[in-house]
Design a protein around this motif. Structure first.
Motif, PDB file in Angstrom:
ATOM      1  N   PRO A 204      35.155  33.862  55.677  1.00 11.64           N
ATOM      2  CA  PRO A 204      35.371  33.507  54.274  1.00 11.64           C
ATOM      3  C   PRO A 204      34.818  32.117  53.971  1.00 11.64           C
ATOM      4  O   PRO A 204      34.689  31.285  54.878  1.00 11.64           O
ATOM      5  CB  PRO A 204      36.892  33.541  54.115  1.00 11.64           C
ATOM      6  CG  PRO A 204      37.453  33.643  55.488  1.00 11.64           C
ATOM      7  CD  PRO A 204      36.369  33.995  56.445  1.00 11.64           C
ATOM      8  N   SER A 208      38.171  27.698  49.726  1.00 13.16           N
ATOM      9  CA  SER A 208      38.191  28.606  48.569  1.00 13.16           C
ATOM     10  C   SER A 208      39.573  28.626  47.912  1.00 13.16           C
ATOM     11  O   SER A 208      40.595  28.398  48.567  1.00 13.16           O
ATOM     12  CB  SER A 208      37.817  30.020  49.005  1.00 13.16           C
ATOM     13  OG  SER A 208      36.496  30.072  49.488  1.00 13.16           O
ATOM     14  N   THR A 211      41.322  32.696  43.563  1.00 13.04           N
ATOM     15  CA  THR A 211      40.448  33.540  42.742  1.00 13.04           C
ATOM     16  C   THR A 211      39.351  34.185  43.592  1.00 13.04           C
ATOM     17  O   THR A 211      39.010  35.365  43.416  1.00 13.04           O
ATOM     18  CB  THR A 211      39.816  32.711  41.605  1.00 13.04           C
ATOM     19  OG1 THR A 211      40.849  32.143  40.806  1.00 13.04           O
ATOM     20  CG2 THR A 211      38.919  33.581  40.727  1.00 13.04           C
ATOM     21  N   TYR A 212      38.801  33.411  44.522  1.00 13.40           N
ATOM     22  CA  TYR A 212      37.786  33.945  45.427  1.00 13.40           C
ATOM     23  C   TYR A 212      38.346  35.112  46.237  1.00 13.40           C
ATOM     24  O   TYR A 212      37.671  36.148  46.420  1.00 13.40           O
ATOM     25  CB  TYR A 212      37.302  32.833  46.360  1.00 13.40           C
ATOM     26  CG  TYR A 212      36.540  33.308  47.578  1.00 13.40           C
ATOM     27  CD1 TYR A 212      35.206  33.714  47.483  1.00 13.40           C
ATOM     28  CD2 TYR A 212      37.149  33.366  48.829  1.00 13.40           C
ATOM     29  CE1 TYR A 212      34.504  34.152  48.605  1.00 13.40           C
ATOM     30  CE2 TYR A 212      36.458  33.795  49.955  1.00 13.40           C
ATOM     31  CZ  TYR A 212      35.139  34.190  49.836  1.00 13.40           C
ATOM     32  OH  TYR A 212      34.456  34.630  50.944  1.00 13.40           O
ATOM     33  N   TYR A 213      39.555  34.985  46.704  1.00 17.14           N
ATOM     34  CA  TYR A 213      40.144  36.044  47.522  1.00 17.14           C
ATOM     35  C   TYR A 213      40.488  37.282  46.687  1.00 17.14           C
ATOM     36  O   TYR A 213      40.329  38.417  47.153  1.00 17.14           O
ATOM     37  CB  TYR A 213      41.367  35.508  48.270  1.00 17.14           C
ATOM     38  CG  TYR A 213      40.972  34.595  49.410  1.00 17.14           C
ATOM     39  CD1 TYR A 213      40.541  35.114  50.625  1.00 17.14           C
ATOM     40  CD2 TYR A 213      40.962  33.210  49.244  1.00 17.14           C
ATOM     41  CE1 TYR A 213      40.128  34.280  51.667  1.00 17.14           C
ATOM     42  CE2 TYR A 213      40.561  32.364  50.278  1.00 17.14           C
ATOM     43  CZ  TYR A 213      40.147  32.908  51.483  1.00 17.14           C
ATOM     44  OH  TYR A 213      39.721  32.086  52.502  1.00 17.14           O
ATOM     45  N   TYR A 214      40.930  37.068  45.438  1.00 15.94           N
ATOM     46  CA  TYR A 214      41.228  38.213  44.566  1.00 15.94           C
ATOM     47  C   TYR A 214      39.954  38.947  44.161  1.00 15.94           C
ATOM     48  O   TYR A 214      39.899  40.186  44.177  1.00 15.94           O
ATOM     49  CB  TYR A 214      41.950  37.741  43.297  1.00 15.94           C
ATOM     50  CG  TYR A 214      43.368  37.261  43.523  1.00 15.94           C
ATOM     51  CD1 TYR A 214      44.270  38.013  44.296  1.00 15.94           C
ATOM     52  CD2 TYR A 214      43.824  36.080  42.955  1.00 15.94           C
ATOM     53  CE1 TYR A 214      45.569  37.581  44.502  1.00 15.94           C
ATOM     54  CE2 TYR A 214      45.133  35.636  43.153  1.00 15.94           C
ATOM     55  CZ  TYR A 214      45.989  36.387  43.925  1.00 15.94           C
ATOM     56  OH  TYR A 214      47.274  35.955  44.118  1.00 15.94           O
ATOM     57  N   ASN A 215      38.916  38.193  43.805  1.00 15.52           N
ATOM     58  CA  ASN A 215      37.710  38.795  43.219  1.00 15.52           C
ATOM     59  C   ASN A 215      36.671  39.235  44.245  1.00 15.52           C
ATOM     60  O   ASN A 215      35.882  40.143  43.970  1.00 15.52           O
ATOM     61  CB  ASN A 215      37.056  37.810  42.239  1.00 15.52           C
ATOM     62  CG  ASN A 215      37.930  37.533  41.032  1.00 15.52           C
ATOM     63  OD1 ASN A 215      38.874  38.275  40.745  1.00 15.52           O
ATOM     64  ND2 ASN A 215      37.643  36.453  40.325  1.00 15.52           N
ATOM     65  N   THR A 216      36.646  38.574  45.405  1.00 11.11           N
ATOM     66  CA  THR A 216      35.612  38.882  46.394  1.00 11.11           C
ATOM     67  C   THR A 216      36.175  39.593  47.627  1.00 11.11           C
ATOM     68  O   THR A 216      35.616  40.617  48.065  1.00 11.11           O
ATOM     69  CB  THR A 216      34.898  37.588  46.840  1.00 11.11           C
ATOM     70  OG1 THR A 216      34.339  36.944  45.688  1.00 11.11           O
ATOM     71  CG2 THR A 216      33.796  37.891  47.846  1.00 11.11           C
ATOM     72  N   ILE A 217      37.233  39.083  48.184  1.00 10.90           N
ATOM     73  CA  ILE A 217      37.752  39.625  49.443  1.00 10.90           C
ATOM     74  C   ILE A 217      38.538  40.911  49.239  1.00 10.90           C
ATOM     75  O   ILE A 217      38.346  41.887  49.988  1.00 10.90           O
ATOM     76  CB  ILE A 217      38.617  38.569  50.165  1.00 10.90           C
ATOM     77  CG1 ILE A 217      37.788  37.312  50.475  1.00 10.90           C
ATOM     78  CG2 ILE A 217      39.207  39.156  51.450  1.00 10.90           C
ATOM     79  CD1 ILE A 217      36.558  37.559  51.320  1.00 10.90           C
ATOM     80  N   PRO A 219      38.360  43.376  46.991  1.00  9.36           N
ATOM     81  CA  PRO A 219      37.536  44.588  46.853  1.00  9.36           C
ATOM     82  C   PRO A 219      36.908  45.040  48.168  1.00  9.36           C
ATOM     83  O   PRO A 219      36.758  46.248  48.406  1.00  9.36           O
ATOM     84  CB  PRO A 219      36.460  44.161  45.841  1.00  9.36           C
ATOM     85  CG  PRO A 219      37.098  43.078  45.044  1.00  9.36           C
ATOM     86  CD  PRO A 219      37.956  42.328  46.032  1.00  9.36           C
ATOM     87  N   ARG A 220      36.549  44.114  49.024  1.00 10.80           N
ATOM     88  CA  ARG A 220      35.955  44.491  50.316  1.00 10.80           C
ATOM     89  C   ARG A 220      37.001  45.142  51.231  1.00 10.80           C
ATOM     90  O   ARG A 220      36.686  46.083  51.953  1.00 10.80           O
ATOM     91  CB  ARG A 220      35.347  43.256  50.996  1.00 10.80           C
ATOM     92  CG  ARG A 220      34.187  42.672  50.203  1.00 10.80           C
ATOM     93  CD  ARG A 220      33.508  41.528  50.916  1.00 10.80           C
ATOM     94  NE  ARG A 220      32.526  40.885  50.033  1.00 10.80           N
ATOM     95  CZ  ARG A 220      31.724  39.898  50.393  1.00 10.80           C
ATOM     96  NH1 ARG A 220      31.761  39.439  51.638  1.00 10.80           N
ATOM     97  NH2 ARG A 220      30.882  39.361  49.528  1.00 10.80           N
ATOM     98  N   THR A 223      37.475  48.579  50.039  1.00  7.02           N
ATOM     99  CA  THR A 223      36.309  49.418  50.354  1.00  7.02           C
ATOM    100  C   THR A 223      36.292  49.818  51.825  1.00  7.02           C
ATOM    101  O   THR A 223      36.095  50.993  52.157  1.00  7.02           O
ATOM    102  CB  THR A 223      35.008  48.675  50.008  1.00  7.02           C
ATOM    103  OG1 THR A 223      34.978  48.394  48.613  1.00  7.02           O
ATOM    104  CG2 THR A 223      33.793  49.521  50.393  1.00  7.02           C
TER     105      THR A 223
END
Length: 517
Positions: A204, A208, A211-217, A219-220, A223
């Motif tokens: 990561p 950070s 917000t970075y963890y909610y929006n980027t991490i 979803p991954r 997935t």
């Protein structure tokens, strides 16, 4: 005398005792021992049946033995009964204890699991410690399941210790169950999936916000179901983080991360020994050979020592800085204080000469020569190796992180804590001592000190002038409440969250008012 007393009299020398009297005495004895058949008694009275007499004697002996056996049997039965009662009480106590223990656990938080987060912590013990606490907070607020972190086994120290060797893994899992689900390993289904498919791994971004963890991490994770973080150090910002997240970072650090039973027991033993002898100060003296080589700070070193540590610095590719101006770095306050400089600073601060000084460090570089001034100033220098038997430390030998954990435990318990360099342990212990009620922590101003020390050594300042200068500089550097320094956009220049976790501290009213000014 009556006849009863006569029966007890011994016959005089040469006196003939009548058979009837002898037999009469025997009968009294046998009747006392138990009843007999009339025929046997009659034969015996007539003195005609010697076999019968022998039989009766044997019978008496047998009955006496039987009586003794019965007595021992009764005693044994009572003993077994008592033992059974004790075992039942113990069992009941264990059951009650187990129930009480389970009742004392926080209720498990139920949430819809978004996936699984695996992490590989990196760095030394305290760098990993802070990173683990960040991962707890991230997993909680992403509503994912955290897998017990793996510790770094590839760093300079080459320590193969895992989480369970340093921390109490069961306590870590259960004490946080009301916030986040933590498992020792992936469930079988996800484990099989990872084995058959590739594991999605990533570091990561440092510093950070959530917000970075909610929006980027998140979803991954949704997935891939399982995401692996390859680094954990400084992956969450110091500031601009919701208060509830900050408080969970504190709870993970100061409550959930208990040391393993072995480390904690040995730590308590060392602290008890020190306490019995009086007050003690922990000196986190960062002057091991690797620190001298890494920092490039060679104040007081001989030419041979400078060459030796320089070669070591070039031998390790992950130490990026190679060409270092030692003198400039020292004047900028970026070098660890030497043992000689430390002795001067502590003397000037008025530290009691007789206090116990526990050295929390590895092997000091060229210790015999470099430690002499410190030993002269403070004769009661001790180390863990001098306080307990070698056998006590044997389980921790060749495990630098476990040894560091032991020093950490003693450091937070000490009357005074003094770090000579601003490394990860110094920062995290400082914050922990603030959390424990702002315990005295002397934060040496290295830049100011080296300037004062140089002036004293060249004769510009007298000892009294030097001491006044040192005390003036450090008047507000004793671990007292302060606001955490924020430098927007430059997190490396601001105060580390775990050094001063102000969101988690109870500020004295008068200090809080001063801070608001």
């Amino acid at each position: 005398m009556d006849g009863k007393d006569d029966d007890l009299k011994e016959p005089e020398y040469g006196q003939v005792v009548k058979e009837k009297s002898y037999i009469s005495g025997k009968l009294k004895y046998w009747k006392y021992a138990g009843g007999m058949k009339a025929e046997l008694l009659k034969d015996l009275m007539n003195g005609t049946n010697l076999k019968t007499e022998k039989y009766l004697k044997g019978l008496v002996i047998a009955r006496a033995r039987l009586a003794r056996l019965k007595l021992w049997a009764v005693r044994l039965t009572k003993l077994l009964l008592l033992l059974a009662i004790v075992l039942q009480i113990k069992g009941l106590g264990d059951t009650l204890s187990s129930k009480i223990s389970s009742f004392s656990l926080p209720p498990e938080r139920i949430y819809e699991n978004n996936g699984y987060l695996m992490v590989s912590s990196n760095g030394g013990l305290n760098q990993m410690r802070s990173g683990i606490c960040d991962m707890v907070a991230i997993a909680r607020y992403l509503n994912v399941t955290l897998i017990v972190p793996q510790l770094d086994n590839t760093s300079f120290w080459n320590d193969r210790s895992q989480f369970k060797d340093i921390f109490d893994v069961d306590y870590f899992i259960t004490s946080l169950r009301d916030e986040v689900k933590i498992l020792r390993e992936l469930p079988p289904k996800q484990k099989k999936k990872v084995e058959l498919e590739s594991l999605y791994s990533m570091p990561p971004i440092s510093w950070s916000n959530m917000t970075y963890y909610y929006n980027t991490i998140l979803p991954r994770i949704q997935t891939y179901e399982v995401v692996h973080f390859t680094k954990t150090d400084a992956r969450l910002a110091n500031n601009g983080i919701p208060e509830e997240v900050q408080k969970l970072r504190c709870r993970a650090n100061y409550q959930a991360l208990k040391f393993s039973p072995v480390i904690e027991a040995l730590g308590k033993k060392i602290v008890n020994i020190l306490r019995e002898r009086g007050p003690f100060m922990v000196l986190h003296l960062r002057y091991e050979m690797d620190m001298v080589a890494f920092s490039g700070c060679t104040e007081g070193c001989t030419r041979e020592e400078i060459e030796e540590t320089t070669k070591m610095r070039y031998a390790y590719p992950w130490w990026k800085e190679k060409e270092i101006d030692s003198e400039k770095k020292r004047k900028d306050g970026l070098c660890p204080l030497t043992p000689e400089e430390t002795a001067l600073a502590l003397r000037a601060l008025g530290i009691d000469r007789d206090i116990q000084v526990y050295i929390a460090a590895g092997d000091i570089y060229k210790a015999e020569r470099r430690m002499a001034p410190l030993k002269e100033a403070f004769p009661n220098l001790v180390r863990k190796e001098t306080l307990v038997d070698a056998s006590d430390l044997l389980p921790l030998q060749n495990h630098s992180n476990q040894m560091a954990a032991l020093d950490y435990y003693v450091s937070i318990e000490s009357d005074i804590f003094v770090p000579t360099y601003g490394g990860n342990m110094a920062k995290v212990v400082e914050g922990h001592r603030r959390y424990l009620g702002f315990k005295k922590t002397i934060l040496l101003d290295r830049k100011a000190l080296v300037d004062l020390i140089d002036q004293y050594n060249n004769g510009t300042l007298s000892w009294n002038e030097f001491a006044v200068g040192v005390n003036t500089v450090h008047a507000d550097r004793m671990g007292n409440p302060t606001r955490r320094l924020e430098v927007p956009g430059k997190p490396k220049l601001e105060d580390y969250f775990y050094t001063n976790p102000s969101e988690c501290l109870t500020m004295p009213a008068e200090d809080d008012n001063q801070l608001l000014q």
